[in-house]
Design a protein around this motif. Sequence first.
Motif, PDB file in Angstrom:
ATOM      1  N   LYS A  38       0.857  -1.168   0.059  1.00 48.56           N
ATOM      2  CA  LYS A  38       0.002   0.061   0.040  1.00 48.56           C
ATOM      3  C   LYS A  38       0.917   1.431   0.197  1.00 48.56           C
ATOM      4  O   LYS A  38       1.705   1.210   0.836  1.00 48.56           O
ATOM      5  CB  LYS A  38      -0.909   0.071   1.164  1.00 48.56           C
ATOM      6  CG  LYS A  38      -1.813  -0.996   1.266  1.00 48.56           C
ATOM      7  CD  LYS A  38      -2.724  -1.193   0.304  1.00 48.56           C
ATOM      8  CE  LYS A  38      -3.450  -2.556   0.122  1.00 48.56           C
ATOM      9  NZ  LYS A  38      -4.221  -3.047  -1.047  1.00 48.56           N
ATOM     10  N   ALA A  39       0.481   2.155  -0.919  1.00 47.11           N
ATOM     11  CA  ALA A  39       1.606   3.335  -0.948  1.00 47.11           C
ATOM     12  C   ALA A  39       1.270   4.136   0.361  1.00 47.11           C
ATOM     13  O   ALA A  39       0.244   4.165   0.906  1.00 47.11           O
ATOM     14  CB  ALA A  39       0.639   4.161  -2.177  1.00 47.11           C
ATOM     15  N   LYS A  40       2.259   4.921   0.486  1.00 44.72           N
ATOM     16  CA  LYS A  40       2.394   5.801   1.693  1.00 44.72           C
ATOM     17  C   LYS A  40       2.509   7.307   0.953  1.00 44.72           C
ATOM     18  O   LYS A  40       2.990   7.497   0.293  1.00 44.72           O
ATOM     19  CB  LYS A  40       3.632   5.492   2.621  1.00 44.72           C
ATOM     20  CG  LYS A  40       3.611   4.295   3.045  1.00 44.72           C
ATOM     21  CD  LYS A  40       5.142   3.726   3.745  1.00 44.72           C
ATOM     22  CE  LYS A  40       5.103   2.312   4.348  1.00 44.72           C
ATOM     23  NZ  LYS A  40       6.262   1.839   4.639  1.00 44.72           N
ATOM     24  N   VAL A  91       0.023   1.551  -5.533  1.00 44.54           N
ATOM     25  CA  VAL A  91       1.009   2.480  -6.279  1.00 44.54           C
ATOM     26  C   VAL A  91       0.547   3.097  -7.447  1.00 44.54           C
ATOM     27  O   VAL A  91       0.366   2.047  -8.379  1.00 44.54           O
ATOM     28  CB  VAL A  91       2.179   2.207  -6.257  1.00 44.54           C
ATOM     29  CG1 VAL A  91       3.305   3.091  -6.705  1.00 44.54           C
ATOM     30  CG2 VAL A  91       2.716   1.635  -4.931  1.00 44.54           C
ATOM     31  N   ASP A  92       0.062   4.037  -7.773  1.00 43.38           N
ATOM     32  CA  ASP A  92      -0.107   4.762  -9.148  1.00 43.38           C
ATOM     33  C   ASP A  92       1.135   5.458  -9.632  1.00 43.38           C
ATOM     34  O   ASP A  92       1.443   6.472  -9.105  1.00 43.38           O
ATOM     35  CB  ASP A  92      -1.220   5.579  -8.990  1.00 43.38           C
ATOM     36  CG  ASP A  92      -1.559   6.451 -10.227  1.00 43.38           C
ATOM     37  OD1 ASP A  92      -0.901   6.140 -11.234  1.00 43.38           O
ATOM     38  OD2 ASP A  92      -2.501   7.229 -10.430  1.00 43.38           O
ATOM     39  N   LEU A  93       1.958   4.739 -10.394  1.00 43.57           N
ATOM     40  CA  LEU A  93       3.144   5.223 -10.979  1.00 43.57           C
ATOM     41  C   LEU A  93       3.002   6.880 -11.471  1.00 43.57           C
ATOM     42  O   LEU A  93       4.046   7.674 -11.269  1.00 43.57           O
ATOM     43  CB  LEU A  93       3.695   4.552 -12.206  1.00 43.57           C
ATOM     44  CG  LEU A  93       5.010   4.990 -12.467  1.00 43.57           C
ATOM     45  CD1 LEU A  93       6.209   4.755 -11.436  1.00 43.57           C
ATOM     46  CD2 LEU A  93       5.489   4.161 -13.788  1.00 43.57           C
ATOM     47  N   ASP A  94       1.775   7.134 -12.266  1.00 40.51           N
ATOM     48  CA  ASP A  94       1.708   8.534 -12.849  1.00 40.51           C
ATOM     49  C   ASP A  94       1.572   9.551 -11.612  1.00 40.51           C
ATOM     50  O   ASP A  94       2.305  10.457 -11.448  1.00 40.51           O
ATOM     51  CB  ASP A  94       0.666   8.700 -13.835  1.00 40.51           C
ATOM     52  CG  ASP A  94       0.825   8.026 -15.055  1.00 40.51           C
ATOM     53  OD1 ASP A  94       1.942   7.650 -15.441  1.00 40.51           O
ATOM     54  OD2 ASP A  94      -0.251   7.376 -15.617  1.00 40.51           O
ATOM     55  N   ARG A  95       0.826   9.259 -10.655  1.00 42.45           N
ATOM     56  CA  ARG A  95       0.638  10.197  -9.482  1.00 42.45           C
ATOM     57  C   ARG A  95       2.096  10.207  -8.696  1.00 42.45           C
ATOM     58  O   ARG A  95       2.536  11.165  -8.341  1.00 42.45           O
ATOM     59  CB  ARG A  95      -0.170   9.468  -8.507  1.00 42.45           C
ATOM     60  CG  ARG A  95      -0.469  10.464  -7.251  1.00 42.45           C
ATOM     61  CD  ARG A  95      -1.486   9.703  -6.335  1.00 42.45           C
ATOM     62  NE  ARG A  95      -1.836  10.636  -5.288  1.00 42.45           N
ATOM     63  CZ  ARG A  95      -1.109  10.799  -4.199  1.00 42.45           C
ATOM     64  NH1 ARG A  95       0.055  10.160  -4.149  1.00 42.45           N
ATOM     65  NH2 ARG A  95      -1.458  11.530  -3.260  1.00 42.45           N
ATOM     66  N   GLU A  96       2.668   9.236  -8.599  1.00 47.39           N
ATOM     67  CA  GLU A  96       4.258   9.136  -7.815  1.00 47.39           C
ATOM     68  C   GLU A  96       5.129  10.148  -8.639  1.00 47.39           C
ATOM     69  O   GLU A  96       5.828  10.871  -7.860  1.00 47.39           O
ATOM     70  CB  GLU A  96       4.570   7.888  -7.570  1.00 47.39           C
ATOM     71  CG  GLU A  96       3.820   6.914  -6.641  1.00 47.39           C
ATOM     72  CD  GLU A  96       3.511   7.613  -5.135  1.00 47.39           C
ATOM     73  OE1 GLU A  96       4.524   8.178  -4.779  1.00 47.39           O
ATOM     74  OE2 GLU A  96       2.598   7.222  -4.832  1.00 47.39           O
ATOM     75  N   MET A  97       5.098   9.761  -9.880  1.00 48.30           N
ATOM     76  CA  MET A  97       6.023  10.636 -10.768  1.00 48.30           C
ATOM     77  C   MET A  97       5.740  12.255 -10.597  1.00 48.30           C
ATOM     78  O   MET A  97       6.696  13.169 -10.495  1.00 48.30           O
ATOM     79  CB  MET A  97       6.048  10.203 -12.115  1.00 48.30           C
ATOM     80  CG  MET A  97       6.686   8.842 -12.396  1.00 48.30           C
ATOM     81  SD  MET A  97       8.443   8.650 -11.551  1.00 48.30           S
ATOM     82  CE  MET A  97       9.315   9.366 -12.727  1.00 48.30           C
TER      83      MET A  97
END
Length: 129
Positions: A38-40, A91-97
């Motif tokens: 789960k993303a933090k 984890v949403d890669l676009d959001r994290e980037m």
Amino acid sequence: MKLFSNTFNVLEAGLNYSSLKQNITSQNIANIDTPNYKAKEVSFNHYFQNSLNDFEAKRTDPRHFSFTSGSNHSSVIQKKNFQYNHNGNGVDLDREMTELAKNQIYFNALSDRMSGKFNSLQSVIRGGK
């Protein structure tokens, strides 16, 4: 006597926040393929409240509000019940980037301001030359 103004402390706290945010976002990206991860995220409000606990102010009247609340809670929050991938990963890669790019801009602004403060001190030490 304090040698530096409170501005350095505030800028330092901002740089610490940016560093923590960079670490958490990097962990999220590194675990993008980990099942059930789960993303933090870093909560600015929690971080701000923790920073206020370290803030000291002189109270000139006992009826004035105190600046310390005594709460000491973490500013890293794990997102719950969010599943972005079929393997339970959140984890949403676009959001994290996007968060990495925003954090980079924030860090650059703070470091430029810190550099400007040191350049001002250097100018004062040299006598304005």
